[in-house]
Design a protein around this motif. Structure first.
Motif, PDB file in Angstrom:
ATOM      1  N   ALA A   1      20.205  24.605  55.133  1.00 25.69           N
ATOM      2  CA  ALA A   1      21.406  24.944  55.824  1.00 25.69           C
ATOM      3  C   ALA A   1      21.974  25.292  54.801  1.00 25.69           C
ATOM      4  CB  ALA A   1      21.972  24.399  57.077  1.00 25.69           C
TER       5      ALA A   1
ATOM      6  N   SER B   1      22.019  30.956  53.295  1.00 17.89           N
ATOM      7  CA  SER B   1      22.735  31.545  54.751  1.00 17.89           C
ATOM      8  C   SER B   1      21.255  32.257  55.453  1.00 17.89           C
ATOM      9  CB  SER B   1      24.408  32.342  54.197  1.00 17.89           C
ATOM     10  OG  SER B   1      23.220  32.998  53.571  1.00 17.89           O
TER      11      SER B   1
ATOM     12  N   HIS C   1      15.774  22.516  59.331  1.00 18.87           N
ATOM     13  CA  HIS C   1      16.749  23.744  59.152  1.00 18.87           C
ATOM     14  C   HIS C   1      17.802  22.412  58.510  1.00 18.87           C
ATOM     15  CE1 HIS C   1      19.433  26.089  60.799  1.00 18.87           C
ATOM     16  NE2 HIS C   1      20.010  25.324  61.594  1.00 18.87           N
ATOM     17  N   TYR C   2      17.956  22.005  59.078  1.00 16.86           N
ATOM     18  CA  TYR C   2      19.159  21.083  58.791  1.00 16.86           C
ATOM     19  C   TYR C   2      19.554  21.060  57.606  1.00 16.86           C
ATOM     20  CZ  TYR C   2      21.142  21.739  63.208  1.00 16.86           C
ATOM     21  OH  TYR C   2      21.651  21.701  65.073  1.00 16.86           O
TER      22      TYR C   2
ATOM     23  N   LEU D   1      20.224  28.297  67.415  1.00 18.84           N
ATOM     24  CA  LEU D   1      19.756  27.742  65.473  1.00 18.84           C
ATOM     25  C   LEU D   1      19.309  29.403  65.059  1.00 18.84           C
ATOM     26  CD1 LEU D   1      18.018  24.604  65.665  1.00 18.84           C
ATOM     27  CD2 LEU D   1      20.035  25.141  65.445  1.00 18.84           C
TER      28      LEU D   1
ATOM     29  N   LYS E   1      18.462  31.162  56.777  1.00 19.01           N
ATOM     30  CA  LYS E   1      18.340  30.452  57.535  1.00 19.01           C
ATOM     31  C   LYS E   1      16.442  31.094  57.611  1.00 19.01           C
ATOM     32  CE  LYS E   1      22.153  30.094  60.741  1.00 19.01           C
ATOM     33  NZ  LYS E   1      22.318  29.594  62.222  1.00 19.01           N
TER      34      LYS E   1
END
Length: 257
Positions: free
Chosen positions: A44, A48, A40-41, A120, A50
């Motif tokens: 990211a 946007s 995820h990081y 998150l 996610k």
């Protein structure tokens, strides 16, 4: 407080052959966290949308035994969902299918790791019993709709048996009351079929006991997510009309079965 419902088997009872499955599923869930959080990081900065939290929640549902299908008019990318609430499984099911964020009561926010994971996926935490902060909560919901595109709320305010609906609370629907941009408002019926009595989180059952009981099930958990007709016209006149009509639509769908 959980609603009343009788069970033939105590929630805390897990057969001895269920524990290996519980252990395997917990290990799989931990592995998902270890893999998906760094992913995820890494993703990211480039989007946007996610996508990783959505994938994570879908996989959480799969690991827990969910087998999800959908019916009805598929939602627009930016939609405000109103759903009945039966189990914690509702969250990975809806998010995995739609990619939406959620409005959740702030009791979850007191659990550090869970709050972090919820954040998150852009979860909006609200103080359900604090009437003084309703205006701020409505503003939080408006902001979340702008940022996430799709948002889901459980207007019953707690889980129920899945065979009947509790009254719908309408206060947070002020976030889309007379909305100038006409964000679609779409009711959802979460239908666990004949398994609903085993899945529902009721009777003041502790959350851990419920989670373990679900994870110990060897049989899959079929869930149909029925997307009902979006609200239009007079049904969107104000927050009370939206809550009333959404509840009527879900109740009618439940009666049709």
């Amino acid at each position: 407080m959980k609603t009343a419902s009788k069970r033939s088997t105590p929630a805390s009872h897990i057969a001895i052959w269920g524990w290996p499955l519980v252990a395997a599923r917990i290990a799989a869930l931990l592995a998902l966290v270890v893999i998906c959080v760094p992913l995820h990081y890494a993703v990211a900065p480039f989007t946007s949308a996610k996508p990783v939290p959505r994938l994570f929640l879908r996989l959480v549902g799969t690991v827990a035994g969910l087998r999800v299908r959908s019916s009805g008019p598929q939602p627009a990318p930016r939609t405000f969902f109103l759903a009945n609430h039966v189990s914690w499984l509702d969250i990975p099911a809806i998010a995995g299918l739609t990619g939406c964020a959620f409005v959740a009561h702030d009791g979850l926010a007191s659990i550090g790791p869970l709050r972090w994971l919820c954040r998150l996926n852009d979860t909006v935490f609200v103080a359900r019993h604090d009437r003084r902060s309703v205006a701020r909560q409505v503003e939080q919901v408006r902001e979340a709709l702008c940022e996430t595109g799709a948002l889901a709320i459980f207007p019953e305010g707690t889980t129920a048996t899945g065979t009947r609906l509790l009254p719908f609370k309408s206060s947070l629907l002020s976030a889309i009351d007379a909305d100038a941009e006409h964000v679609p408002v779409q009711p959802i019926w979460l239908d666990y079929g004949r398994h609903v009595g085993d899945i529902a989180w009721v009777n003041d059952e502790p959350g851990l006991a419920n989670a373990l009981r679900i994870l110990a099930r060897w049989r899959p958990i079929p869930l149909t997510i029925h997307f009902l007709a979006p609200l239009e016209g007079a049904d969107r006149a104000d927050r009370k009309a939206m809550a009333r009509t959404a509840r009527e639509q879900i109740e009618a769908a439940m009666q049709r079965g």
